[in-house]
Design an enzyme around this catalytic site. Sequence first.
Site, PDB file in Angstrom:
ATOM      1  N   GLY A  12     -19.400 -57.158  51.006  1.00  0.00           N
ATOM      2  CA  GLY A  12     -18.593 -55.952  50.869  1.00  0.00           C
ATOM      3  C   GLY A  12     -18.159 -55.634  49.451  1.00  0.00           C
ATOM      4  O   GLY A  12     -17.022 -55.204  49.236  1.00  0.00           O
ATOM      5  N   SER A  13     -19.048 -55.815  48.464  1.00  0.00           N
ATOM      6  CA  SER A  13     -18.653 -55.536  47.078  1.00  0.00           C
ATOM      7  C   SER A  13     -18.406 -54.047  46.857  1.00  0.00           C
ATOM      8  O   SER A  13     -17.471 -53.658  46.141  1.00  0.00           O
ATOM      9  CB  SER A  13     -19.707 -56.064  46.098  1.00  0.00           C
ATOM     10  N   MET A  89     -26.759 -53.936  56.945  1.00  0.00           N
ATOM     11  CA  MET A  89     -28.192 -54.263  56.974  1.00  0.00           C
ATOM     12  C   MET A  89     -28.767 -54.068  58.375  1.00  0.00           C
ATOM     13  O   MET A  89     -29.382 -54.963  58.964  1.00  0.00           O
ATOM     14  CB  MET A  89     -28.411 -55.705  56.489  1.00  0.00           C
ATOM     15  N   ASN A 106     -24.718 -43.441  52.521  1.00  0.00           N
ATOM     16  CA  ASN A 106     -25.151 -44.804  52.233  1.00  0.00           C
ATOM     17  C   ASN A 106     -25.517 -44.905  50.760  1.00  0.00           C
ATOM     18  O   ASN A 106     -25.878 -43.913  50.128  1.00  0.00           O
ATOM     19  CB  ASN A 106     -26.380 -45.154  53.090  1.00  0.00           C
ATOM     20  N   THR A 107     -25.399 -46.104  50.201  1.00  0.00           N
ATOM     21  CA  THR A 107     -25.898 -46.364  48.859  1.00  0.00           C
ATOM     22  C   THR A 107     -27.229 -47.100  48.962  1.00  0.00           C
ATOM     23  O   THR A 107     -27.497 -47.783  49.961  1.00  0.00           O
ATOM     24  CB  THR A 107     -24.913 -47.219  48.034  1.00  0.00           C
ATOM     25  N   HIS A 108     -28.055 -46.970  47.924  1.00  0.00           N
ATOM     26  CA  HIS A 108     -29.348 -47.663  47.913  1.00  0.00           C
ATOM     27  C   HIS A 108     -29.667 -48.085  46.487  1.00  0.00           C
ATOM     28  O   HIS A 108     -29.506 -47.293  45.553  1.00  0.00           O
ATOM     29  CB  HIS A 108     -30.455 -46.744  48.443  1.00  0.00           C
ATOM     30  N   SER A 135     -28.777 -44.848  44.143  1.00  0.00           N
ATOM     31  CA  SER A 135     -28.646 -43.543  44.786  1.00  0.00           C
ATOM     32  C   SER A 135     -27.572 -43.593  45.858  1.00  0.00           C
ATOM     33  O   SER A 135     -27.320 -44.637  46.462  1.00  0.00           O
ATOM     34  CB  SER A 135     -29.974 -43.123  45.444  1.00  0.00           C
ATOM     35  N   ASP A 140     -29.983 -40.062  57.408  1.00  0.00           N
ATOM     36  CA  ASP A 140     -30.651 -39.361  58.496  1.00  0.00           C
ATOM     37  C   ASP A 140     -31.380 -40.403  59.341  1.00  0.00           C
ATOM     38  O   ASP A 140     -31.120 -41.594  59.205  1.00  0.00           O
ATOM     39  CB  ASP A 140     -31.576 -38.254  57.975  1.00  0.00           C
ATOM     40  N   ASP A 144     -33.944 -44.263  54.397  1.00  0.00           N
ATOM     41  CA  ASP A 144     -33.567 -43.815  53.050  1.00  0.00           C
ATOM     42  C   ASP A 144     -34.234 -42.488  52.692  1.00  0.00           C
ATOM     43  O   ASP A 144     -34.671 -42.276  51.563  1.00  0.00           O
ATOM     44  CB  ASP A 144     -33.909 -44.886  52.006  1.00  0.00           C
TER      45      ASP A 144
END
Length: 201
Positions: A12-13, A89, A106-108, A135, A140, A144
Amino acid sequence: MLTVAVLISGTGSNLRALLEAAASADFPARVVVVGADRQADGFAHAEQFGIPTFLVPFREFESREHWGEELQRQLAVWNPDLVVLSGLMRLLPASVVDAWAPRLINTHPAYLPEFPGAHGVRDALAAGATETGASVIVVDTGVDTGPILAQERVPVLADDTEHSLHERIKPVERRLLIDVVRRIATGELDLSRAGAPAPTP
């Protein structure tokens, strides 16, 4: 005040960074609950900040759809304005995505659409890329493939390992996420128009 639910799987950073930002009186969003698909170390951050948590263990359900139904029930209790996937995940079932999109982000760790999927950092190195990035997207039902809300390039150094590259991407991810949440909260970023073509000059 924008209310936010955060879903995690690990340390959880990104959650920690968001909680620290939201602790500031002038930040226009508040995390109201943290959920996870497993017993996650990141729950410790929620506990430190006095944020309620819930656990929906994926392995205790006979299918992804049944897991998603329970996850949706838990989220509905809090009815947040925004749901943030912070290192979750696990692919969400379409029913959950449909219930929350476009208020689901979401982050990627890549400069999408480059290197989607669970191993974006590893894939960038394997491809011999000289730069990758981070990003923030609307989730959706693809992998990604949702509308991009913010992204930034990160150079790949000659001696980078998967770990070292990921460690340099993470601060960029956190900064982008916090800025996107702030812009959603202030109305500067309209998620209902995410992915819409830019107006003609």
